[in-house]
Scaffold this motif. Sequence first.
Motif, PDB file in Angstrom:
ATOM      1  N   ARG A 165     -14.821  11.224  -2.302  1.00  0.00           N
ATOM      2  CA  ARG A 165     -15.193   9.966  -2.996  1.00  0.00           C
ATOM      3  C   ARG A 165     -16.085  10.561  -4.261  1.00  0.00           C
ATOM      4  N   SER A 207     -11.276   4.491   2.702  1.00  0.00           N
ATOM      5  CA  SER A 207     -10.265   5.212   1.844  1.00  0.00           C
ATOM      6  C   SER A 207      -9.667   4.146   0.802  1.00  0.00           C
ATOM      7  N   ASN A 208      -9.030   4.702  -0.400  1.00  0.00           N
ATOM      8  CA  ASN A 208      -8.462   3.999  -1.114  1.00  0.00           C
ATOM      9  C   ASN A 208      -7.262   3.214  -0.967  1.00  0.00           C
ATOM     10  N   ALA A 220      -8.449  10.708  -4.406  1.00  0.00           N
ATOM     11  CA  ALA A 220      -7.669   9.576  -4.027  1.00  0.00           C
ATOM     12  C   ALA A 220      -7.645   9.796  -2.490  1.00  0.00           C
ATOM     13  N   GLN A 272       0.985  -1.213  -0.052  1.00  0.00           N
ATOM     14  CA  GLN A 272       0.118  -0.025   0.019  1.00  0.00           C
ATOM     15  C   GLN A 272       0.961   1.231  -0.094  1.00  0.00           C
ATOM     16  N   GLU A 311       0.458   6.826  -6.459  1.00  0.00           N
ATOM     17  CA  GLU A 311      -0.540   7.818  -6.773  1.00  0.00           C
ATOM     18  C   GLU A 311      -0.402   9.125  -6.638  1.00  0.00           C
TER      19      GLU A 311
END
Length: 329
Positions: A130, A151-152, A135, A47, A54
Amino acid sequence: MTPGSEPEIRASDCGMANAQDPTAVAREVFDIEAAAILGLKQVLDAQFAHAVAEILATSGRVIVSGMGKSGIIANKIAATLASTGTPAFFMHPAEALHGDLGMVTPADVFVAVSNSGETEELVKLIPFLRDNGNAVVAMTGNAQSTLGTQSNLHLSIRVEREACPLQLAPTASTTAALAMGDALAVALMKARGFEEHQFARFHPGGSLGRRLLKRVRDEMKSEQLPFVDPQASADEVLATTTAGKLGISLVSSDRHRVIGVITDGDLRRALQRLREGFFALSAQQLMSPKPVTIGIDSSMNTALELMATHQITALVVVDDDSVVGVVQK
């Protein structure tokens, strides 16, 4: 006890009789918080790399948010990101709920910092984020919390225990969050190839900014330079060096080309060595010939390195071989 007097309070009455040595307490805190940071290595997973990717991919900013002590940590994380090449700012979640969400663009990455993962003000932001296409990266101590699951991406900042003996004040948990934020900033710096000169651009007021951004012409003294004629007496050299306040005198017959310099160190050593004979010397006899010079358009970094190499504290600045100033360490 006499009437009207205050009762005597003893340490044992307050539970202080067995109070620990403060130094021992401090060492225990260091151990707990160090363990909290090292524990992050065990829970770090893919992650983290996804979060870095990201942020690198976005054309927007990183918005870091948190309440209370976590908010203070979030503010610091945002500041570190911004100063190391990742556009970022802190947003107070309560203010966000009352209009500051207008600053959030769809391209922004939102980082929510909450040890519990249940901070109400942050949780209330999730529907907007959202819907806005943002993100969301959650930094929490509980992956199954509301923030963790909605959360993403989730970065675990879970700690075994706080340093606070009551297990109430955020201590080890905020240290862990801060370390995770630093890890994120450093990973992004390395991914971007962020270099020293770029850091200096964002810190023009610091010593690094002076070294890398400023030119010699910006720092040099060019007015009332302490020139002395080669035949000037030691008395004149002393007076000129003192009045110039640069720690040196420039020996020149035309005030354009310097043939030597005399430092206050040169004067002290000559006076100590020669005593009364010192005053019979001329500037030419006192000077160090062929002074180290630097061009007016050189960087201060070059100037400082040159001074360090020659173990001196001032350089003669030249422009087309003409003396135009003196720059100091």
